[in-house]
Each structure stands twice: as structure tokens, then as C-alpha cells.
Motif scaffolding. Structure first.
Motif, PDB file in Angstrom:
ATOM      1  N   HIS A   1       0.829  -1.208   0.000  1.00  0.00           N
ATOM      2  CA  HIS A   1       0.000   0.000   0.000  1.00  0.00           C
ATOM      3  C   HIS A   1       0.868   1.264   0.000  1.00  0.00           C
ATOM      4  O   HIS A   1       0.605   2.210  -0.748  1.00  0.00           O
ATOM      5  CB  HIS A   1      -0.919   0.002   1.234  1.00  0.00           C
TER       6      HIS A   1
ATOM      7  N   LYS B   1      -8.708  -4.527   2.624  1.00  0.00           N
ATOM      8  CA  LYS B   1      -7.644  -5.376   2.076  1.00  0.00           C
ATOM      9  C   LYS B   1      -6.778  -6.037   3.155  1.00  0.00           C
ATOM     10  O   LYS B   1      -6.202  -7.093   2.936  1.00  0.00           O
ATOM     11  CB  LYS B   1      -6.714  -4.561   1.156  1.00  0.00           C
TER      12      LYS B   1
ATOM     13  N   VAL C   1      -4.033  -3.265  -4.011  1.00  0.00           N
ATOM     14  CA  VAL C   1      -4.237  -2.393  -2.842  1.00  0.00           C
ATOM     15  C   VAL C   1      -5.612  -1.733  -2.918  1.00  0.00           C
ATOM     16  O   VAL C   1      -6.309  -1.806  -3.939  1.00  0.00           O
ATOM     17  CB  VAL C   1      -3.129  -1.329  -2.743  1.00  0.00           C
TER      18      VAL C   1
END
Length: 370
Positions: A22, A128, A70
């Protein structure tokens, strides 16, 4: 009223990998969006909007497949950050936006929405990432706004959550001369108060400077890319983090004390960027971190309904007698105490400056007259 809460995260090994993805993807999108803004302006003399960048981001994700791993909202949050950075540049003259680097000490990414805080089980559910263990040391109530997940150079993970508690900002409390205090920041003493009190400067950087230099030498002697160099870098980063934490703890306690004990605080506007150009004082000024202290005073004052008063940068304070107004033109920086030749009053230079800061601030508010 908006308030931010910061908590320590304890992610699993797999979650750490996802957080790293991320951070890397968001940094990539930020730099891409910034490059698009610059390129478009150079070619067409027009600015590309955040809406257009988000449309182009959809196509970019088809070309760069790693971006699909992501949270999509986090990526769109980076185009918003670029737009905000340009707004600050043009409206507030805050400086042109810089490209993000993976060498920065703190790496982060935003989560605009779709996360949940479970205080009962000490868990924060993130898109996520799933359920991430957290040290939820205090509770809050209100609407969740944007959250920011960050990773420090020492490998610690944190989340900052912006919360709207739907409470109005407290009205400013009335103040008079007796409930106002003047504060003069300095190097020898961190702060001198108009009531004569002196707050000692802890000088955390100076206290650790010898050890810092030793650790920096160890890093420079290690082979680049080796495990030993990474270990040395970690030790150095850990000491820097300790100094930062010590400084923040000291400033938070002092600012809280001043806000609780006074209705108004008078400060002098300083040109810190100009002052640090003096190479003899630059390290000491940076170690004191006056800007950080003033920022803590300002947001605590807003939360408490207190008032921060500012006097102009060029208003004399330490060279003016607070008793009769005599201006001592011959006073040099090394002179810390002096007698007023007009009224024969003894002055501690820094305390005199704090008294004058309070006096000038109250004159501006028409609470006292000369």
C-alpha cells in the motif's frame, strides 16, 4: 469538532507485506499524479483536475497491475493530496509540492473510509488488510473520517484516525491582563514567562549528540547493502526516534500546563527559517523546535476555548525597558542582564522580553494603554 487519535498497530507478517505494498503503490500514484500536473501545465498552461486524474488512474491500473492489489480508495486519496498540495502552493505560498521518496523516515498511506474500530477486542478492520490488532489505549465517540496508516524507520506501525465528535468548537473565553501570560522562547532556557518563571531547555539532541555521531560513523563504515549496515541504520533510527519522542513529550506537557493555567498566551512571531541560517545557532534552534511547540499551543488552545495572541516580528521586546519604555540600542546578543539608565530598573533580558510580549499583545487588544 475534529480530533485525531493515534494508536499503535501490531500487524501479522502477511499484513506487514500488504502495508508495504500500500505504501509503495500510494507513493507511486502520488508521484505519477504530480508529474501529470506538471507536464499538463507545461504543455497547455492549464491545470489537470483531481477528477481527471482519477479517470486516468483507472487506465493506469490496467497498465500497472500491482496497483490492483491495494485499496482503490487509498490510491484516489493520493490524487486528493496532490490537489491539496497545489492549492496550498498557490493560495498560501507553502512551497511547491515535492515528489515522495522511499527514503523518508515515515511512510504512510490514507484510508478515506470503510474501516471499523472494535474497542472490545482491540481490533481495527481495514480494507484489504482485514482485522489488525491494535493498542486501543483510549476510546472515542463520533463519526470516523480519514485514517492514515504509517510505518516508522524503526519498523513500528501506527494509525491516526480523524474523528468528528459533532461537538461545537468552544467559544473563546474572556481574558484580562491578570489571566494572560507572555512567553519568550529561547535557547539557554526553552521558555521565559512574564511571571518570572524560567523553563529549562532539556536539549535532547545535544545530550545524545556524542552517541549519534558514533552511530553515524558505524553506518558509514559498513558495506552498502549488507545486513550489518541495515543493523547500524536501525540503531541510528532508533536513537533519532527516541530524541523526537522525548521532545514531543516535553512540549506536550508544557503546552498543556500553560493552556490550563491561563486564559490567553502571548507569543512573538519569529522568522525561524531566517534564524537557522546562522550556523552558530542553527543546531540549537532546531533542537528546541519552537514551531512544533507553538503548533501544540494553538490546537490545545482551540480545543479549550483559550486565546493565542501574537505580536509582530519586528516589535522590539528584549531591548525595551518594560517599566519606562527606554530603548537600549547598544544591547548585544551576549548581554543577558542590564540596567535601565532611565529608571535604574534591573532586567533579566529574557524575562523582560516575555513581559514586553504580553504588554504589546494586550495593547493590540486595547486591554491596556501606554
Amino acid at each position: 469538532m475534529l480530533r485525531a487519535y493515534k494508536f499503535r498497530l501490531n500487524p501479522t507478517a502477511d499484513q506487514k507485506i500488504l502495508i508495504g505494498k500500500h505504501i509503495g503503490s500510494c507513493r507511486y500514484v502520488f508521484n505519477w499524479a504530480l508529474a501529470q500536473k506538471i507536464k499538463t501545465y507545461e504543455e497547455t498552461a492549464k491545470s489537470v483536475s483531481q477528477f481527471e486524474l482519477n479517470k486516468q488512474l483507472t487506465q493506469l491500473k490496467k497498465e500497472q497491475l500491482f496497483l490492483k492489489e491495494v485499496n482503490a480508495q487509498s490510491l484516489q486519496g493520493m490524487t486528493k493530496q496532490v490537489e491539496s498540495a497545489f492549492t496550498r502552493f498557490f493560495r498560501e505560498k507553502k512551497g511547491f509540492p515535492n515528489f515522495k521518496s522511499k527514503k523518508n523516515s515515515i511512510q504512510s498511506f490514507p484510508i478515506p473510509q470503510s474501516y471499523y474500530v472494535d474497542f472490545e477486542n482491540d481490533i481495527i478492520k481495514l480494507p484489504k488488510l482485514g482485522n489488525v490488532k491494535a493498542v486501543l489505549h483510549r476510546r472515542f465517540e463520533g463519526n470516523l473520517k480519514t485514517a492514515t496508516v504509517s510505518r516508522t524507520s524503526t519498523g513500528k506501525y501506527y494509525i491516526s484516525i480523524l474523528v468528528d465528535d459533532e461537538k461545537p468548537i468552544p467559544e473563546k473565553q474572556e481574558f484580562i491582563a491578570e489571566t494572560t501570560i507572555g512567553v519568550d522562547v529561547g535557547i539557554t532556557d526553552f521558555a521565559n514567562l512574564s511571571n518570572g518563571e524560567k523553563i529549562e531547555n532539556p536539549k535532547y539532541l545535544k545530550a545524545s549528540l556524542k552517541k549519534l555521531k558514533a552511530l553515524q560513523r558505524q553506518v558509514s563504515r559498513k558495506v552498502k547493502g549488507s545486513n550489518n549496515r541495515m543493523k547500524a541504520i536501525y540503531k541510528l533510527a532508533k536513537l533519532h526516534e527516541k530524541i523526537t519522542n522525548q521532545r514531543n513529550d516535553f512540549q506536550n506537557k508544557l503546552s498543556f500546563k500553560l493552556i490550563c493555567e491561563n486564559q490567553a498566551i502571548a507569543l512573538e512571531t519569529l522568522n525561524i527559517n531566517g534564524m537557522i541560517k546562522n550556523h552558530h545557532l542553527a543546531q540549537s534552534i532546531s533542537d528546541a523546535s519552537w514551531s512544533s511547540f507553538v503548533a501544540k499551543l494553538q490546537y490545545k488552545a482551540e480545543w479549550s476555548g483559550k486565546t493565542i495572541l501574537r505580536i509582530g516580528r519586528f516589535q522590539p521586546s528584549s531591548k525595551v525597558c518594560n517599566n519606562c519604555g527606554y530603548y537600549n540600542r547598544d544591547l548585544t546578543l551576549k548581554v543577558r542582564e542590564w540596567f535601565c539608565p532611565e529608571c535604574n530598573t534591573f532586567h533579566d533580558r529574557d524575562v523582560n522580553a516575555a513581559i514586553n510580549i504580553k504588554k504589546f499583545a494586550l495593547i493590540d487588544q486595547n486591554l491596556i494603554t501606554i
